[in-house]
Design a protein around this motif. Structure first.
Motif, short mmCIF file in Angstrom:
data_model
loop_
_atom_site.label_atom_id
_atom_site.label_comp_id
_atom_site.label_asym_id
_atom_site.label_seq_id
_atom_site.Cartn_x
_atom_site.Cartn_y
_atom_site.Cartn_z
N ARG A 81 0.87 -1.18 0.00
CA ARG A 81 0.00 0.00 0.00
C ARG A 81 0.89 1.21 0.00
O ARG A 81 1.85 1.26 0.75
CB ARG A 81 -0.84 0.04 1.27
CG ARG A 81 -2.07 -0.81 1.23
CD ARG A 81 -2.96 -0.50 2.44
NE ARG A 81 -4.18 -1.27 2.38
CZ ARG A 81 -4.27 -2.54 2.76
NH1 ARG A 81 -3.22 -3.14 3.27
NH2 ARG A 81 -5.40 -3.19 2.64
N PHE A 82 0.58 2.21 -0.80
CA PHE A 82 1.37 3.44 -0.75
C PHE A 82 0.74 4.45 0.20
O PHE A 82 1.43 5.16 0.89
CB PHE A 82 1.60 4.01 -2.15
CG PHE A 82 2.58 3.18 -2.92
CD1 PHE A 82 3.85 2.96 -2.43
CD2 PHE A 82 2.23 2.56 -4.12
CE1 PHE A 82 4.77 2.18 -3.11
CE2 PHE A 82 3.15 1.78 -4.81
CZ PHE A 82 4.41 1.58 -4.31
N ALA A 83 -0.61 4.49 0.24
CA ALA A 83 -1.30 5.29 1.26
C ALA A 83 -1.88 4.31 2.27
O ALA A 83 -2.44 3.29 1.88
CB ALA A 83 -2.40 6.11 0.62
N PRO A 84 -1.73 4.61 3.57
CA PRO A 84 -2.16 3.66 4.60
C PRO A 84 -3.61 3.21 4.45
O PRO A 84 -3.93 2.03 4.64
CB PRO A 84 -1.98 4.45 5.90
CG PRO A 84 -1.03 5.54 5.59
CD PRO A 84 -1.15 5.84 4.14
N ALA A 85 -4.51 4.14 4.06
CA ALA A 85 -5.92 3.77 3.96
C ALA A 85 -6.32 3.37 2.54
O ALA A 85 -7.37 2.81 2.32
CB ALA A 85 -6.78 4.94 4.43
N GLY A 86 -5.44 3.68 1.57
CA GLY A 86 -5.79 3.50 0.17
C GLY A 86 -5.85 2.05 -0.27
O GLY A 86 -5.51 1.13 0.48
N ALA A 87 -6.31 1.87 -1.50
CA ALA A 87 -6.38 0.53 -2.06
C ALA A 87 -4.97 -0.01 -2.26
O ALA A 87 -4.06 0.75 -2.59
CB ALA A 87 -7.12 0.57 -3.40
N PRO A 88 -4.79 -1.30 -2.02
CA PRO A 88 -3.44 -1.85 -2.18
C PRO A 88 -3.03 -1.89 -3.66
O PRO A 88 -3.86 -2.15 -4.52
CB PRO A 88 -3.55 -3.25 -1.60
CG PRO A 88 -4.98 -3.59 -1.66
CD PRO A 88 -5.76 -2.31 -1.57
N VAL A 89 -1.75 -1.63 -3.90
CA VAL A 89 -1.22 -1.76 -5.27
C VAL A 89 -1.01 -3.24 -5.57
O VAL A 89 -1.33 -3.72 -6.65
CB VAL A 89 0.11 -1.00 -5.38
CG1 VAL A 89 0.71 -1.18 -6.76
CG2 VAL A 89 -0.10 0.47 -5.08
N LEU A 90 -0.49 -3.93 -4.59
CA LEU A 90 -0.35 -5.39 -4.70
C LEU A 90 -1.16 -5.99 -3.56
O LEU A 90 -1.10 -5.50 -2.43
CB LEU A 90 1.12 -5.80 -4.57
CG LEU A 90 2.08 -5.27 -5.63
CD1 LEU A 90 3.52 -5.62 -5.27
CD2 LEU A 90 1.73 -5.83 -7.00
N ASP A 91 -1.91 -7.04 -3.87
CA ASP A 91 -2.82 -7.57 -2.87
C ASP A 91 -2.59 -9.06 -2.66
O ASP A 91 -3.06 -9.88 -3.44
CB ASP A 91 -4.26 -7.29 -3.31
CG ASP A 91 -5.27 -7.70 -2.23
OD1 ASP A 91 -4.87 -7.76 -1.06
OD2 ASP A 91 -6.43 -7.97 -2.58
N GLY A 92 -1.83 -9.39 -1.66
CA GLY A 92 -1.66 -10.78 -1.25
C GLY A 92 -1.15 -11.70 -2.34
O GLY A 92 -1.78 -12.72 -2.64
N ILE A 93 -0.03 -11.36 -2.90
CA ILE A 93 0.49 -12.19 -4.00
C ILE A 93 1.28 -13.38 -3.46
O ILE A 93 2.21 -13.22 -2.66
CB ILE A 93 1.36 -11.33 -4.94
CG1 ILE A 93 0.43 -10.37 -5.69
CG2 ILE A 93 2.18 -12.19 -5.89
CD1 ILE A 93 1.06 -9.59 -6.76
#
Lengths: 328, 272
Positions: free
Chosen positions: B39-51
């Motif tokens: 995540r680049f922003a703590p609350a934001g959507a993840p860029v990479l999600d559980g790869i």
């Protein structure tokens, strides 16, 4: 792929063994490499130098002619505006009496020594300012500001602190040249592409090797521009100091020579001194900085287009240096 | 290709012998990713999600995805240039070398010196560097270019010097971030052949990022399609190859069409 299409099979019909196929690729690659690389210029070096020297020499001839015409018009008497002939005579006289050589040797040795001292002091300081954030934030603006201060302003202070001695002269040179050299390094380091740092990091460079093997060599063009400016500032500061601080244990330099001409109201001597100061400045640039800078830019492929640049190199070199300094 | 070497053994053996041939040790060339989230922003959507991803030693894997799907971020995480917000990265053996889209050669050094710098920073003694660099330049078929400076080389030649430099790092895993994207098509085709040959010859594990579907199918043993926002591995294909393949081969085209359709479907999801 399980099946080869007929065309595909025909294309590599000779590629029964892997080695034959490898040879084909290798030939193809060699051909492509040859096509895509340009060979160097074939112009002879002598002709290139001549072509580069011709326009500035033409300018000198034009200026001499204009000067002579002004003298012929007799707007002012010859002792106020002496002609090329009178100045030539004064040069011969000063050379014969030895005053010219003494002044030249004194100033040149001081200028070079002072400049080398400025390099020795400015280079490590520059690296520190460029690399250590808090030093840069605190001292950076002051150092940049110091560049604006004419170094002649330091002469009275130097005389009060060091008297009429060589120390005053060197003090003024250092105050003039060190800020330029520091700024040159800082500008050079700032221009290092971030990608180079990433590559250094990926290759495993540590803090010291990163500076030594990546950042310093990458910032060399900016550093060299800073050195050039540092030399110009050294030379100017030296002349300022020599004109103002005469006597005491200070030897007889070009500035004192100029000042002597003024005191004797000998305009020809004043002209000779001005010409000598100018010639030394240009000679150092042409004989030292210009070749070094050109060689470096050529090695890095930064010199503007090798073949036609020979014809317009005098201008294009200046442009390249300006681009580097302005960080473009 | 050699088989077993201990993780420390491969690094030291590489110094003493021409180590190009023997870095593909079975245990030490693998990559394992577990639950990589960025995540680049703590609350934001993840860029990479559980790869989750396992790459076998000596495998050639292509990571495919649209711009902005986080594939370069993933590569940087594997390279250790960036720490993930969550998850575990294990790169077996001597770690990874990274190659960029730009050759990023140092213009003040000759081709050989560029390679030698990588050897130097790895701790290879001065006396051995020149010879090792010559071997590596020979491997990428640039024997005549050792003393040329980067600006005297073509784009393809520069990228081959960069490849030699990456190989000089003597790491089991070679990460490549769109290395051929800036090259013309003829040169790129040729470098595909070269990379395949060098991969076979050195036994490196290769993780190759691209947005070019045909390139992925041409090169990879496995092609992973990444989805965008959040970045996940959407699908994977195993490219089973018996013989030599070319980018214009019908089988390559067939699979490329299939993957392209999936990729477009993936992109279309973001339309609303």
């Amino acid at each position: 792929m399980p099946t080869d299409s007929p065309t595909r099979a025909r294309e590599t019909s000779t590629a029964a063994g892997a080695s034959t196929d490898t040879d084909t690729i290798s030939d193809l690659e060699a051909g492509l490499d040859a096509l895509q690389t340009v060979s160097g210029s074939t112009r002879s070096r002598g002709r290139a130098v001549l072509a580069a020297a011709y326009p500035p020499l033409l300018a000198v001839v034009i200026l001499l002619a204009v000067w002579q015409v002004v003298v012929w018009l007799e707007i002012r008497p010859v002792y106020v505006i002496p002609g090329p002939a009178e100045v030539g005579e004064a040069i011969a006289r000063a050379a014969a009496s030895g005053a010219l050589w003494e002044a030249l040797a004194t100033s040149l040795s001081r200028g070079v020594l002072g400049f080398l001292a400025a390099v020795a002091i400015g280079t490590p300081l520059g690296i520190v300012v460029a690399r250590v954030r808090w030093v840069r934030v605190t001292f950076g603006p002051i150092i940049t500001g110091l560049q604006v201060l004419p170094s002649v302003a330091w002469v009275p202070a130097g005389i009060i602190w060091f008297g009429l001695s060589d120390a005053t002269v060197y003090f003024v040179i250092l105050m003039g040249a060190v800020p330029s050299i520091i700024n040159g390094i800082v500008a050079g380091v700032d221009q290092v592409p971030p990608l180079y740092r990433r590559v250094g990091h990926v290759l495993g460079a540590g803090r010291i090797t990163m500076v030594k093997d990546v950042i310093l060599p990458a910032s060399l063009p900016g550093y060299l521009a800073g050195l050039k400016q540092g030399w110009a500032f050294s030379w100017r500061s030296l002349m300022a100091a020599e004109i103002i601080a005469v006597g005491g244990s200070i030897g007889f330099g070009l500035g004192a020579f100029l000042q002597q001409g003024r005191e004797l109201s000998d305009m020809a001597i004043v002209f000779v001194a001005i010409l000598l100061i100018l010639v030394v400045g240009i000679a150092i640039e042409l004989l030292f900085f210009s070749p070094v800078e050109k060689a470096m830019l050529r090695r890095r492929g930064l010199a503007a287009d090798p073949a036609p640049a020979n014809r317009s190199s005098w201008l294009s070199r200046r442009r390249t240096a300006a681009t580097i300094r302005s960080g473009g | 290709m050699s088989t077993t070497t201990s993780p420390t053994g491969s690094a030291t053996a590489g110094v003493a012998t021409p180590g190009i041939m023997e870095s593909g040790a079975v245990e030490s060339g693998g990559v394992r990713l577990r639950g990589i989230t960025q995540r680049f922003a703590p609350a934001g959507a993840p860029v990479l999600d559980g790869i989750d991803l396992d790459i076998a030693p000596g495998e050639f894997v292509c990571l495919l995805g649209a711009s902005g799907c986080g594939k370069s971020t993933l590569l940087n995480i594997v390279a250790g240039l960036q720490d993930p917000t969550a998850g575990e990265v294990v790169v077996g053996g001597s770690g990874s070398a990274l190659m960029f889209q730009e050759p990023a050669l140092f213009p003040w050094l000759t081709a050989s010196r560029n390679v030698e710098l990588a050897l130097k920073l790895r701790g290879v003694p001065r006396g051995e560097r020149r010879g090792r660099a010559a071997e590596l330049l020979h491997l990428v078929r640039l024997d005549g270019a050792a003393d040329k400076r980067p600006h005297e080389l073509s784009g393809g030649m520069r990228q081959r010097v960069a490849l030699a430099r990456s190989l000089a790092q003597e790491r089991d895993v070679l990460l490549m971030d769109e290395p051929f994207a800036a090259l013309d098509a003829i040169t790129r085709d040729l470098l595909h052949d070269e990379l395949e040959r060098i991969w076979k010859q050195t036994g490196r594990t290769v993780v190759f990022i691209t947005h070019n579907v045909r390139e992925a199918v041409r090169l990879g043993q496995r092609v992973l399609l990444m989805s965008s926002r959040p970045g996940r591995i959407a699908r994977e294909w195993r490219v089973d190859v018996t013989g030599e393949r070319r980018i214009e081969a019908p089988d390559v085209s067939r699979l490329a069409i299939e993957i392209t359709n999936d990729l477009r479907e993936e992109i279309r999801r973001h339309a609303h």
